[in-house]
Design a protein around this motif. Sequence first.
Motif, short mmCIF file in Angstrom:
data_model
loop_
_atom_site.label_atom_id
_atom_site.label_comp_id
_atom_site.label_asym_id
_atom_site.label_seq_id
_atom_site.Cartn_x
_atom_site.Cartn_y
_atom_site.Cartn_z
N VAL A 165 0.84 -1.20 0.00
CA VAL A 165 0.00 0.00 0.00
C VAL A 165 0.88 1.25 0.00
O VAL A 165 2.03 1.21 0.43
N PRO A 166 0.35 2.37 -0.47
CA PRO A 166 1.10 3.64 -0.42
C PRO A 166 1.41 4.04 1.02
O PRO A 166 0.81 3.52 1.97
N ASN A 167 2.35 5.00 1.19
CA ASN A 167 2.63 5.48 2.54
C ASN A 167 1.48 6.35 3.05
O ASN A 167 0.52 6.62 2.32
N ASP A 168 1.57 6.77 4.29
CA ASP A 168 0.45 7.49 4.93
C ASP A 168 0.06 8.75 4.16
O ASP A 168 -1.12 9.02 3.95
N GLU A 169 1.06 9.52 3.76
CA GLU A 169 0.78 10.76 3.03
C GLU A 169 0.11 10.47 1.70
O GLU A 169 -0.86 11.14 1.31
N GLU A 170 0.58 9.46 1.01
CA GLU A 170 -0.02 9.10 -0.28
C GLU A 170 -1.42 8.55 -0.11
O GLU A 170 -2.32 8.85 -0.91
N GLN A 171 -1.63 7.77 0.95
CA GLN A 171 -2.97 7.27 1.21
C GLN A 171 -3.96 8.41 1.45
O GLN A 171 -5.09 8.37 0.97
N SER A 172 -3.53 9.41 2.20
CA SER A 172 -4.40 10.55 2.48
C SER A 172 -4.77 11.27 1.19
O SER A 172 -5.94 11.65 0.99
N TYR A 173 -3.80 11.45 0.31
CA TYR A 173 -4.06 12.11 -0.97
C TYR A 173 -5.08 11.30 -1.79
O TYR A 173 -6.07 11.86 -2.29
N ILE A 174 -4.85 10.00 -1.91
CA ILE A 174 -5.75 9.16 -2.71
C ILE A 174 -7.15 9.16 -2.12
O ILE A 174 -8.15 9.31 -2.84
N HIS A 175 -7.25 9.01 -0.80
CA HIS A 175 -8.56 8.96 -0.14
C HIS A 175 -9.33 10.26 -0.32
O HIS A 175 -10.53 10.26 -0.65
#
Length: 249
Positions: A165-175
């Motif tokens: 899965v993407p890192n936390d920052e990337e997950q926030s962007y995608i979400h």
Amino acid sequence: MKTVGIIGGVGPESTIEYYRLIIAAYRERQTGTGVPPDDHAHDAPAKQTDRGYPSIIINSVDVNHLLAWMKVGDLASVTDYLVTELERLARAGVDFGVIAANTPHIVFDELQKRSPIPLLSIVEATRDEARSRGLKRVGLFGTRFTMQAEFYPEVFSRAGIQIIVPNDEEQSYIHEKYLGELLKDIFSPETREGLLAIVDRMKERDEIGGLILGGTELPLILRDAEHNGVPFLDTTKIHVERIVAELLS
């Protein structure tokens, strides 16, 4: 003919895509001349076999209910709601059901136990596709609920495939882009570029061999088959192929 029941509306745009793709795939398998278009050009027109259209019943549910429960971790309410809607499809006479979204599959095992009709999993269909391609490490895009849940890793691990899965920052962007734009039918070039930049970073950093578009709105903005050598697993199309195979079985 079998009838498929679709839990849709999560979100509406991807449900439209499911409907369109199921019909197209069904027609492609069921209609044909049996003669290549360039052969026998001067012969009489080839007779077509036309077996009609697939039987589909769509139950469009309220995505806002599901998202509200997901945000507070109330998976019991998610399950109860979806079971009620599956029962509605069962009363309508469908032979099997699908959920036209990835995130609700977080409760798929419980739904399968309680559902009055057989269910086809988008996650299992995608796992089978990844295995057929020989992939061993695949990235996963989706809502934060999907990326942080265990249902993708658990299903894929049975085939020896690792989910990254993407890192936390990337997950926030995608979400944020998923809920704030994609679910609202907003597909901007800037967001597309932002998503592809994450793909590039994951290819370099995590050595992913493919990427699961684990949200049925994602193929609407990432329409290419691959990016910089990273193939995309379009969960919508993969699920549709499994649905059509079941309709014709």
